[in-house]
Motif scaffolding. Structure first.
Motif, PDB file in Angstrom:
ATOM      1  N   LEU A   1       0.930  -1.143   0.045  1.00  0.00           N
ATOM      2  CA  LEU A   1       0.297  -0.121   0.301  1.00  0.00           C
ATOM      3  C   LEU A   1       0.985   1.262  -0.031  1.00  0.00           C
ATOM      4  CD1 LEU A   1      -2.699  -0.969   2.491  1.00  0.00           C
ATOM      5  CD2 LEU A   1      -2.939  -0.661   0.040  1.00  0.00           C
ATOM      6  N   MET A   2       1.966   1.251   0.820  1.00  0.00           N
ATOM      7  CA  MET A   2       2.881   2.252   0.948  1.00  0.00           C
ATOM      8  C   MET A   2       3.554   2.655  -0.534  1.00  0.00           C
ATOM      9  SD  MET A   2       3.875   5.111   2.358  1.00  0.00           S
ATOM     10  CE  MET A   2       3.957   5.160   4.097  1.00  0.00           C
ATOM     11  N   LEU A   3       3.973   1.655  -0.980  1.00  0.00           N
ATOM     12  CA  LEU A   3       4.652   1.650  -2.288  1.00  0.00           C
ATOM     13  C   LEU A   3       3.857   2.320  -3.329  1.00  0.00           C
ATOM     14  CD1 LEU A   3       7.084  -1.209  -2.342  1.00  0.00           C
ATOM     15  CD2 LEU A   3       7.493   1.207  -1.867  1.00  0.00           C
ATOM     16  N   GLY A   4       2.517   1.818  -3.416  1.00  0.00           N
ATOM     17  CA  GLY A   4       1.469   2.321  -4.169  1.00  0.00           C
ATOM     18  C   GLY A   4       1.125   3.675  -4.138  1.00  0.00           C
ATOM     19  N   TRP A   5       1.104   4.195  -2.685  1.00  0.00           N
ATOM     20  CA  TRP A   5       0.775   5.644  -2.439  1.00  0.00           C
ATOM     21  C   TRP A   5       2.089   6.485  -3.002  1.00  0.00           C
ATOM     22  CZ3 TRP A   5       3.516   8.919   0.853  1.00  0.00           C
ATOM     23  CH2 TRP A   5       3.110  10.130   1.207  1.00  0.00           C
ATOM     24  N   ILE A   6       3.223   6.056  -2.922  1.00  0.00           N
ATOM     25  CA  ILE A   6       4.579   6.706  -3.291  1.00  0.00           C
ATOM     26  C   ILE A   6       4.410   6.819  -4.726  1.00  0.00           C
ATOM     27  CG2 ILE A   6       7.006   6.658  -3.416  1.00  0.00           C
ATOM     28  CD1 ILE A   6       6.881   5.300  -0.519  1.00  0.00           C
ATOM     29  N   GLU A   7       4.275   5.681  -5.293  1.00  0.00           N
ATOM     30  CA  GLU A   7       3.992   5.635  -6.826  1.00  0.00           C
ATOM     31  C   GLU A   7       3.240   6.749  -7.506  1.00  0.00           C
ATOM     32  OE1 GLU A   7       5.370   5.114 -10.804  1.00  0.00           O
ATOM     33  OE2 GLU A   7       6.328   4.011  -8.898  1.00  0.00           O
ATOM     34  N   GLU A   8       1.803   6.571  -6.734  1.00  0.00           N
ATOM     35  CA  GLU A   8       0.696   7.514  -7.198  1.00  0.00           C
ATOM     36  C   GLU A   8       1.031   8.958  -6.787  1.00  0.00           C
ATOM     37  OE1 GLU A   8      -3.184   6.515  -5.913  1.00  0.00           O
ATOM     38  OE2 GLU A   8      -2.999   4.466  -6.358  1.00  0.00           O
ATOM     39  N   GLU A   9       1.642   9.447  -5.664  1.00  0.00           N
ATOM     40  CA  GLU A   9       1.746  10.753  -5.381  1.00  0.00           C
ATOM     41  C   GLU A   9       2.979  11.299  -5.802  1.00  0.00           C
ATOM     42  OE1 GLU A   9      -0.038  12.779  -3.187  1.00  0.00           O
ATOM     43  OE2 GLU A   9      -1.712  11.131  -3.572  1.00  0.00           O
ATOM     44  N   ALA A  14      12.471   7.239  -6.393  1.00  0.00           N
ATOM     45  CA  ALA A  14      13.435   8.071  -6.737  1.00  0.00           C
ATOM     46  C   ALA A  14      13.018   9.560  -6.603  1.00  0.00           C
ATOM     47  CB  ALA A  14      14.066   7.748  -8.209  1.00  0.00           C
ATOM     48  N   ALA A  15      11.891   9.773  -7.384  1.00  0.00           N
ATOM     49  CA  ALA A  15      10.922  11.135  -7.190  1.00  0.00           C
ATOM     50  C   ALA A  15      11.076  11.300  -5.765  1.00  0.00           C
ATOM     51  CB  ALA A  15       9.954  10.941  -7.889  1.00  0.00           C
ATOM     52  N   LEU A  16      10.271  10.490  -4.678  1.00  0.00           N
ATOM     53  CA  LEU A  16      10.189  11.002  -3.403  1.00  0.00           C
ATOM     54  C   LEU A  16      11.514  11.241  -2.858  1.00  0.00           C
ATOM     55  CD1 LEU A  16       8.543  11.177  -0.861  1.00  0.00           C
ATOM     56  CD2 LEU A  16       8.639   8.682  -0.514  1.00  0.00           C
ATOM     57  N   LEU A  89      10.911  15.562   8.953  1.00  0.00           N
ATOM     58  CA  LEU A  89      10.567  15.923   7.487  1.00  0.00           C
ATOM     59  C   LEU A  89      10.189  14.597   6.865  1.00  0.00           C
ATOM     60  CD1 LEU A  89      13.373  18.459   6.368  1.00  0.00           C
ATOM     61  CD2 LEU A  89      11.146  18.776   7.652  1.00  0.00           C
ATOM     62  N   PHE A  90       9.037  14.023   7.488  1.00  0.00           N
ATOM     63  CA  PHE A  90       8.658  12.655   6.821  1.00  0.00           C
ATOM     64  C   PHE A  90       7.882  12.776   5.763  1.00  0.00           C
ATOM     65  CE2 PHE A  90       8.303  12.117  11.843  1.00  0.00           C
ATOM     66  CZ  PHE A  90       9.470  11.191  11.758  1.00  0.00           C
ATOM     67  N   ASN A  91       7.701  11.931   5.097  1.00  0.00           N
ATOM     68  CA  ASN A  91       6.975  11.960   3.622  1.00  0.00           C
ATOM     69  C   ASN A  91       5.975  12.653   3.574  1.00  0.00           C
ATOM     70  OD1 ASN A  91       9.105  10.129   2.670  1.00  0.00           O
ATOM     71  ND2 ASN A  91       7.949   8.388   3.078  1.00  0.00           N
ATOM     72  N   GLY A  92       4.991  12.638   4.512  1.00  0.00           N
ATOM     73  CA  GLY A  92       3.928  13.544   4.374  1.00  0.00           C
ATOM     74  C   GLY A  92       3.916  14.788   4.723  1.00  0.00           C
ATOM     75  N   VAL A  93       5.137  15.331   5.221  1.00  0.00           N
ATOM     76  CA  VAL A  93       5.481  16.807   5.276  1.00  0.00           C
ATOM     77  C   VAL A  93       5.777  17.321   3.901  1.00  0.00           C
ATOM     78  CG1 VAL A  93       7.147  18.460   6.001  1.00  0.00           C
ATOM     79  CG2 VAL A  93       6.410  16.466   7.444  1.00  0.00           C
ATOM     80  N   THR A  94       4.824  18.291   3.537  1.00  0.00           N
ATOM     81  CA  THR A  94       5.089  18.918   2.174  1.00  0.00           C
ATOM     82  C   THR A  94       6.276  20.112   2.118  1.00  0.00           C
ATOM     83  OG1 THR A  94       3.568  20.567   2.480  1.00  0.00           O
ATOM     84  CG2 THR A  94       2.633  18.546   1.502  1.00  0.00           C
TER      85      THR A  94
END
Length: 121
Positions: A1-9, A14-16, A89-94
């Motif tokens: 699920l997390m990898l899917g979210w990273i791919e979608e978002e 690499a982009a993240l 600065l976790f992944n959810g921090v923009t």
């Protein structure tokens, strides 16, 4: 699920990673440019996720955390064994959130740099 979210978002890991390095670079650049805050990590040992720093005095530290909390920034108190401040600065921090934190820190410095504080030993 997390990898899917990273791919979608973000378009993949690499982009993240690039997004996270950019967020950290924004905050580290600010810290490196001001004598008011002191970054705790050496340049070659800096975390992309947890940016640690101190303020000139215990009084400034308490005031900073109090004002940051009132401004909606939570979790900036450093680890209980190392003290100081820690911006996670976790992944959810923009990027926008990091920019707002830097703006807050700059404003706090502008309002408080005239104090005769020197860094605690």
């Amino acid at each position: 699920l997390m990898l899917g979210w990273i791919e979608e978002e973000f378009g993949g890991l690499a982009a993240l990673g690039a997004v996270n390095r950019r967020k950290a670079a924004t905050l580290y650049h600010f810290l490196d440019e001001t004598p008011f805050y002191r970054c705790l990590a050496e340049r070659d040992s800096r975390s992309v996720t947890n940016v640690t720093f101190t303020l000139p005095s215990a009084q400034a530290h308490r005031q900073f955390l109090d004002e940051a909390d009132k401004a909606g920034f939570v979790g900036l108190a450093g680890h209980r064994s190392t003290g100081g401040c820690r911006a996670s600065l976790f992944n959810g921090v923009t990027q926008d959130m990091v920019d707002r934190l830097v703006d807050f820190m700059h404003d706090f410095e502008q309002r408080n740099r005239q104090e005769q504080w020197s860094f605690d030993a």
